[in-house]
Design an enzyme around this catalytic site. Structure first.
Site, PDB file in Angstrom:
ATOM      1  N   SER A   1      -1.290   5.929   1.008  1.00  0.00           N
ATOM      2  CA  SER A   1       0.099   5.921   0.589  1.00  0.00           C
ATOM      3  C   SER A   1       0.814   4.695   1.131  1.00  0.00           C
ATOM      4  O   SER A   1       0.253   3.617   1.193  1.00  0.00           O
ATOM      5  CB  SER A   1       0.778   7.230   1.002  1.00  0.00           C
ATOM      6  OG  SER A   1       2.052   7.324   0.436  1.00  0.00           O
TER       7      SER A   1
ATOM      8  N   ASP B   1       3.326  -0.041  -3.453  1.00  0.00           N
ATOM      9  CA  ASP B   1       2.802   0.552  -2.225  1.00  0.00           C
ATOM     10  C   ASP B   1       1.310   0.855  -2.419  1.00  0.00           C
ATOM     11  O   ASP B   1       0.800   0.769  -3.544  1.00  0.00           O
ATOM     12  CB  ASP B   1       3.627   1.762  -1.796  1.00  0.00           C
ATOM     13  CG  ASP B   1       3.356   3.026  -2.581  1.00  0.00           C
ATOM     14  OD1 ASP B   1       2.504   3.039  -3.471  1.00  0.00           O
ATOM     15  OD2 ASP B   1       4.018   4.027  -2.304  1.00  0.00           O
TER      16      ASP B   1
ATOM     17  N   ASP C   1      -0.424   3.374  -2.779  1.00  0.00           N
ATOM     18  CA  ASP C   1      -0.723   4.359  -3.825  1.00  0.00           C
ATOM     19  C   ASP C   1      -0.476   3.795  -5.222  1.00  0.00           C
ATOM     20  O   ASP C   1      -0.927   4.357  -6.195  1.00  0.00           O
ATOM     21  CB  ASP C   1       0.173   5.601  -3.672  1.00  0.00           C
ATOM     22  CG  ASP C   1      -0.400   6.621  -2.721  1.00  0.00           C
ATOM     23  OD1 ASP C   1      -1.548   6.460  -2.260  1.00  0.00           O
ATOM     24  OD2 ASP C   1       0.301   7.593  -2.427  1.00  0.00           O
TER      25      ASP C   1
END
Length: 177
Positions: free
Chosen positions: A26, A174, A176
């Site tokens: 993440s 990011d 993710d």
């Protein structure tokens, strides 16, 4: 291999699966690397079902002796990448603006050591942006995030390297994606 988290949501719905699992870092620091569970609606599981899975996982004493799952496990591959990119293309954008600027505008793109490098670059190119500079120092997935303190595009510091590329636009996703 690495795939963006939104692609897992897409794949769960596209393949009509019962659930999806994402191993992820993440945009948190490396201490919080872990996994996310998605239900058949493509969304993250709410607390009650997630807690039930955690409880069941805690009862597992031998990780190599796990019940087989009905229907098996399917890893996301290039066939889902293609379907996902086709779906991304349906998102309304100003195509005339891209036709005008797609060959002129330089974009530096960084996945911040996450999963979105390959697919993110392809999505930008397929949208019509032809001058993509991938930030090579942050392109390869690495859950230790060696070039940033926190791999979150909300923090200006993550753009320090991409700024040196001299692009017209800096784009970071990011880990993710």
């Amino acid at each position: 291999g690495p795939h963006p988290t939104p692609e897992l949501s897409f794949a769960v719905m596209h393949l009509h699966t019962y659930a999806g699992i994402m191993i992820t870092a993440s945009h948190n620091s490396k201490e919080y690397n872990g996994y996310k569970l998605y239900g058949e609606d493509g969304g993250q599981l709410p607390p009650k079902p997630a807690d039930e899975i955690v409880r069941e996982r805690q009862e597992v004493t031998d990780i190599f002796h796990i019940k087989k799952v009905a229907g098996g496990i399917k890893k996301i591959g290039s066939e889902i990448d293609k379907e996902y990119l086709n779906q991304v293309k349906t998102i309304p954008i100003n195509r005339d603006l891209i036709k005008e600027w797609g060959d002129k505008l330089t974009i530096s793109f960084t996945p911040l050591h996450g999963a979105g490098g390959d697919l993110g670059s392809k999505a930008l190119k397929e949208a019509g942006f032809n001058k993509i500079l991938t930030v090579k120092e942050q392109f390869k997935p690495d859950g230790t995030f060696p070039t940033v303190k926190y791999p979150n595009p909300e923090f200006h510091e993550v753009f320090k390297i991409s700024e040196s590329y001299g692009a017209d636009v800096e784009l970071a996703v990011d880990p993710d994606s």
